[in-house]
Write a protein that holds these residues in place. Structure first.
Motif: not given
Ligand SMILES: Nc1nc2c(ncn2[C@@H]2O[C@H](COP(=O)(O)OP(=O)(O)OP(=O)(O)O)[C@@H](O)[C@H]2O)c(=O)[nH]1
Ligand SMILES: Nc1ncnc2c1ncn2[C@@H]1O[C@H](COP(=O)(O)OP(=O)(O)O)[C@@H](O)[C@H]1O
Ligand SMILES: [Mg+2]
Lengths: 476, 266
Positions: A191-192, A194-195, A198-199, A201-202
Motif C-alpha cells: 500500500m505504501h 502504491a500510495a 500514485e501521489s 503520478r498525480e
C-alpha cells in the motif's frame, strides 16, 4: 515478502488468492515456531507448503525407524510409508491419520489462511497412547527381533489422539497469528508503495498541466509585448506630426494667432507630448519585456550618470522648489552599464521624487560600494560578511526624498505596470504608472535589484544595487 | 468482483467511504463484533498511533453456500478519511462493488460530508466510473450526539435522493448491520443483473442474503434489518435494476422503529 508487485495490485482485491505461506512467514520464523512445539511435546513436526515444498522440519530420527531401516524390506516399507504420509490429504475435515507399519502414527493437518489452503502440517511419528502390543506388521518385517522392536517402540513419544489434535490446533493458531502479522506487513508495504507511486503520478500530472499553462501564459505575454511594440510605434508617427505642426502653429509659421488660439495650440502640444511620453514608455516596456531592448555596455562612473540625470531634471526641481544633492563616495568604483538606459533609471526615479516631494524638500543621490549579497533589509549589518560577499563588487545607489512616502504594503506593488498608490494623485501629479516598472526591468537587465525603503523620518528611499560589471552575478 | 470458477469462489468488495472521523473504522469494528467467528476473519487495521486510518481497514467475511457449493467472500474495507490521503482513497476504491458512505450526522459536519462525497465522485471519475455505476448506501452516523441533522430532515432528503439511507450509532453497533445488509442487498442485485451469477455459480439473489444473514450469525431478522432504510424500502425490487429511473413516491413507511415489513424477498 517476495511476492512480486503486480501491476493491478489493489487493496482487498484478488491478492489473497495466491498468498503463500512462505510469503507471509519467513522460513527461520517458521522453524523456530516448529522447534518450540517439538521441544514442548517431543513429537516431530514438519510443515509443507501448498505446493508440497518442505518449509520447516524439526524431526529427529527415532530409534525404531533407524532399526527397521537396517533391513532391506524394512527400508522399503519405511520409504513407502513416509512418502504416502507426505502426500496424504488432510481430507474434508482438515485433519487425517496416517498409520505406519511400526504401529506409529502420523497426523496430517491442513493449514489455512482466511479459509484458503496454504499448506500442511505433519505431526509424527508418535505412538498412539493406547498401544500395548508390538504390532504384527512390525514383527513381520524380515530380520526384526520382537524384543528389540519392543524396546525401541517403548522409547517412542506417546500421545493420545486428542492431545495431538490440541497440539495441531495450538500450532495452527500461533501460525495464523504470525501469518496475519506477515500479511499486514505485506499489505502495508504494498500500500505504501502504491500510495507513493500514485501521489507521484498525480504530482507529475499537475506539474505537466502547470507547465503547459505557464508556456501558454509566456506565449500570450510575448504576443502582448509584440502587439504593444507595434501599436506604440504606429501611434508615435502621427503623434510626432501633430506635435510638430502645433509647434509650427504656435511659433506663428502659419500666420499670427490671437492669445486664445495660441493657448489652445499650446495645450494641444502639451497633451501631445504627454501622450508621446506614455507611448515611449509603453514601447520601452514592451521591448524590455520581450527582451529585444539592446543594452550597450560601457565603463562609466556613477557620478557622471548622476550628474547628467540631475541636469535633466533640474529645471523641474527648480520650478517645484525642491533641492537636489549628491553624496557619492569617492571610493565608488566605475560601473559597466548602458549609460543611456541607466540615466533613464536615474531620471525616472528623480522625476518621481520631485513629483511626490513638496516645496523645500530635498532629494539626495547616495552611492557607495557594498559587500553584502542580496540583503534587502533596512540595515546592512555585517553578519556572515565573508560568506555573503559576492565575487563582483556591488554598488548601491539610493535616491532619497523627503516627500509623501510609500506605505509599507504598497512598496512591492509600485513596480507593477500602471500601478499607482493613489490613482487620484494622477490628477495632481500626472504620470502613467509606467516609470517604475521600466526602472525595475532596466535594473534587472543589468543584473541588479531595486526596492523601496522608507527614508526616515519622512519620505522614500529607492535602493538600486548592481554589480559593478553590470553583468548578472556568476552562478545565477 | 472476482470470480474463480475453478474454486467456485466469488469475492466481492465493499468500501466504506466518508469524511475523516465519521466512524468508518468504528463501523467495521462493530461489524466484526456482531458477526460470528466462523464466518469472519481477523479485522486488519492499518492505522497510525492516534487511531486514524492510514491506508485502510479490512474485514474479510467468508462462507460457503452449501456443501460443495460456491463460496462467497466479502471484503469490507474502509478508506482513510483525512484529506491528505486522497491517492490512497483512490487505490482502495479500485475494484469496489458497492459503497457505504458513512456521513457524520452533526450539523457542523455537513460541509465535510459534502466535500467527501464530491471527492468520492471525482475519484470514481478518475477510475472511469460514475455514481450511477456504483451501488451506494448512505449512513448517517453518530445519531447519539446533540446538534445533528434531524430525522425528518434526513427522511425528506432520502425521498428526493437516489440512495437508501440508514441511521446509525456505530459506537454502539446500532444501524451497522442494517447498513451492511442494505448495501449487500443492492450490490448483489447489481452483480446478479450484470453477471448472471445464478446461472454461473448457482447463487440466486433470493438465497444469498438469507444465507449471508445465517452464516454471519446475525440474530435480528433480515427483514427487520432491511426495513430500517429511510425514504423507501431497500427490499424494493427496483434495486434489482438500479440503473433505471427511480419510481417516484414508492417509498415505504420510513424511519427507525417503524413496523417491520416483510422485506428481503423480492
Ligand atoms: N458519539 C459517537 N461517536 C462515534 C460514533 N461512531 C464513531 N464515533 C467516534 O468517532 C471517532 C472517529 O471514528 P473512526 O471510526 O476512527 O473514524 P474514521 O471514519 O475511521 O476516521 P479516519 O480513519 O480518520 O477516516 C471515534 O472517536 C469514534 O469513537 C457514534 O455513533 N457516536
Ligand atoms: N518618490 C516617491 N514618493 C512617493 N510615491 C512614489 C514615489 N515614486 C513612486 N511613487 C508611487 O509609485 C507609483 C508608480 O510610480 P511610477 O511607476 O513612476 O508611475 P507614475 O507615472 O505614476 O509616477 C506612483 O504613482 C506613486 O504612487
Ligand atoms: Mg478510520
Amino acid at each position: 515478502m517476495n511476492t512480486p508487485q503486480r501491476q493491478s495490485w489493489r487493496p482487498g482485491g484478488e491478492e489473497l488468492s495466491d498468498v503463500k505461506l512462505e510469503d507471509l512467514v519467513s522460513r527461520e520464523g517458521l522453524l523456530e515456531l516448529v522447534e518450540s512445539v517439538v521441544d514442548l511435546f517431543g513429537i516431530p513436526i514438519r510443515v509443507y507448503s501448498a505446493s508440497n515444498g518442505l518449509l520447516a522440519d524439526a524431526a529427529h530420527d527415532q530409534e525404531v525407524c533407524n532399526y527397521v531401516n537396517t533391513f532391506g524390506s524394512g527400508r522399503t516399507l519405511c520409504g513407502t510409508t513416509v512418502s504416502a504420509a507426505k502426500s496424504a490429504s488432510p481430507g474434508e475435515t482438515g485433519s487425517a491419520l496416517h498409520a505406519c507399519f511400526t504401529g506409529n502414527s502420523y497426523r496430517i493437518v491442513a493449514l489455512e489462511y482466511e479459509t484458503r489452503n496454504v499448506g500442511r502440517l505433519i505431526i509424527g511419528p508418535y505412538l498412539p497412547a493406547a498401544t500395548v502390543e508390538v504390532p504384527l506388521t512390525l514383527t513381520a518385517v524380515e530380520g526384526v527381533e520382537p524384543e528389540k522392536a519392543r524396546v525401541y517402540l517403548a522409547r517412542m513419544p506417546r500421545a493420545k489422539e486428542d492431545t495431538i489434535q490440541r497440539i495441531a490446533d495450538h500450532f495452527k493458531r500461533a501460525l495464523d497469528l504470525i501469518m496475519f502479522a506477515g500479511h499486514k506487513t505485506f499489505l502495508t508495504s504494498q500500500m505504501h508503495l502504491a500510495a507513493v507511486t500514485e501521489s507521484f503520478r498525480e504530482m507529475q500530472e499537475k506539474n505537466r498541466r502547470l507547465e503547459e499553462a505557464n508556456t501558454r501564459l509566456r506565449e500570450l505575454d510575448r504576443l502582448k509585448s509584440n502587439f504593444l511594440a507595434t501599436v506604440s510605434h504606429e501611434l508615435r508617427t502621427p503623434l510626432t506630426s501633430i506635435i510638430g505642426y502645433s509647434e509650427m502653429l504656435s511659433e506663428g509659421l502659419a500666420g499670427d494667432m490671437n492669445q486664445e488660439q495660441r493657448e489652445f495650440v499650446l495645450t494641444i502640444r502639451e497633451k501631445g507630448e504627454q501622450l508621446l511620453g506614455l507611448i515611449s514608455g509603453l514601447l520601452d516596456l514592451s521591448k524590455l519585456e520581450s527582451g529585444t531592448l539592446s543594452v550597450k555596455r560601457k565603463v562609466v562612473s556613477v557620478r557622471s550618470i548622476a550628474d547628467t540625470a540631475l541636469s535633466t531634471v533640474a529645471p523641474n526641481a527648480k520650478k517645484k522648489g525642491v533641492n537636489l544633492a549628491t553624496n557619492i563616495a569617492s571610493s565608488v568604483v566605475d560601473i559597466t552599464v548602458d549609460p543611456d538606459r541607466f540615466r533613464q533609471v536615474f531620471i525616472n526615479l528623480l522625476d518621481n521624487a520631485i513629483k511626490f516631494t513638496p516645496e523645500n524638500g530635498t532629494i539626495t543621490i547616495v552611492a557607495k560600494n557594498i559587500g553584502m549579497m542580496e540583503s534587502d533589509g533596512e540595515d546592512d549589518d555585517q553578519d556572515g560578511f565573508s560568506l555573503l560577499t559576492p565575487v563582483d563588487p556591488r554598488i548601491e545607489i539610493r535616491i532619497l526624498d523627503t516627500g509623501i512616502g510609500i506605505p509599507q504594503n504598497e512598496r512591492a506593488k509600485v513596480f507593477d505596470a500602471f500601478y499607482q498608490v493613489d490613482s487620484s494623485s494622477t490628477r495632481e501629479f500626472g504620470g502613467t504608472g509606467l516609470g517604475l516598472s521600466i526602472v525595475k526591468r532596466l535594473v534587472e537587465a543589468h543584473g541588479g535589484t531595486v526596492h523601496v525603503e522608507g527614508n526616515e523620518p519622512q519620505g522614500t528611499a529607492f535602493v538600486v544595487r548592481i554589480p559593478a560589471s553590470g553583468m548578472p552575478p556568476r552562478g545565477t | 468482483m472476482q470470480i474463480n470458477f475453478a474454486a467456485k469462489e466469488l469475492t466481492i468488495k465493499l468500501v466504506y467511504y466518508g469524511p475523516a472521523l465519521s466512524g468508518k473504522t468504528t463501523n467495521l469494528k462493530s461489524l466484526h463484533a456482531l458477526t460470528s467467528k466462523e464466518a469472519r476473519g481477523r479485522l486488519m487495521t492499518l492505522e497510525t498511533k492516534d487511531d486514524r486510518t492510514l491506508f485502510f481497514d479490512m474485514l474479510p467475511l467468508a462462507f460457503k453456500a452449501k456443501d460443495g457449493g460456491a463460496s462467497l467472500r466479502i471484503k469490507v474495507l474502509t478508506v482513510p478519511g483525512q484529506v491528505v490521503h486522497g491517492s490512497t482513497r483512490r487505490l482502495v476504491l479500485q475494484g469496489a462493488d458497492g459503497i457505504l458512505f458513512v456521513a457524520d450526522s452533526q450539523v457542523s459536519e455537513t460541509e465535510n460530508n459534502a466535500a467527501s462525497f464530491l471527492d468520492l465522485r471525482s475519484n470514481l471519475k478518475e477510475l472511469g466510473l460514475t455514481m450511477r455505476d456504483m451501488p451506494t448506501v448512505i449512513q448517517f452516523n453518530k445519531r447519539d450526539l446533540p446538534n445533528i441533522r434531524s430525522q425528518e430532515e434526513i427522511e425528506g432528503m432520502a425521498k428526493k435522493g437516489r440512495e437508501p439511507i440508514f441511521l446509525a450509532r456505530a459506537v454502539d453497533g446500532d444501524g451497522v448491520l442494517e447498513s451492511f445488509f442494505g448495501l449487500l442487498k443492492i450490490t448483489w442485485s447489481r452483480l446478479e443483473a450484470e453477471n448472471q451469477l445464478e446461472r454461473t455459480l448457482g447463487l440466486s439473489a433470493a438465497e444469498v442474503l438469507p444465507l449471508a444473514h445465517e452464516k454471519l450469525g446475525v440474530e435480528k431478522p433480515l427483514s427487520e434489518l432491511l426495513s430500517k432504510s429511510l425514504g423507501f424500502a431497500i427490499s424494493d425490487p427496483r434495486f434489482d435494476a438500479p440503473r433505471g429511473p427511480r419510481v417516484p413516491g414508492a417509498g415505504g413507511i420510513p424511519g427507525v422503529g417503524s413496523a417491520p415489513r416483510t422485506g428481503g424477498k423480492p
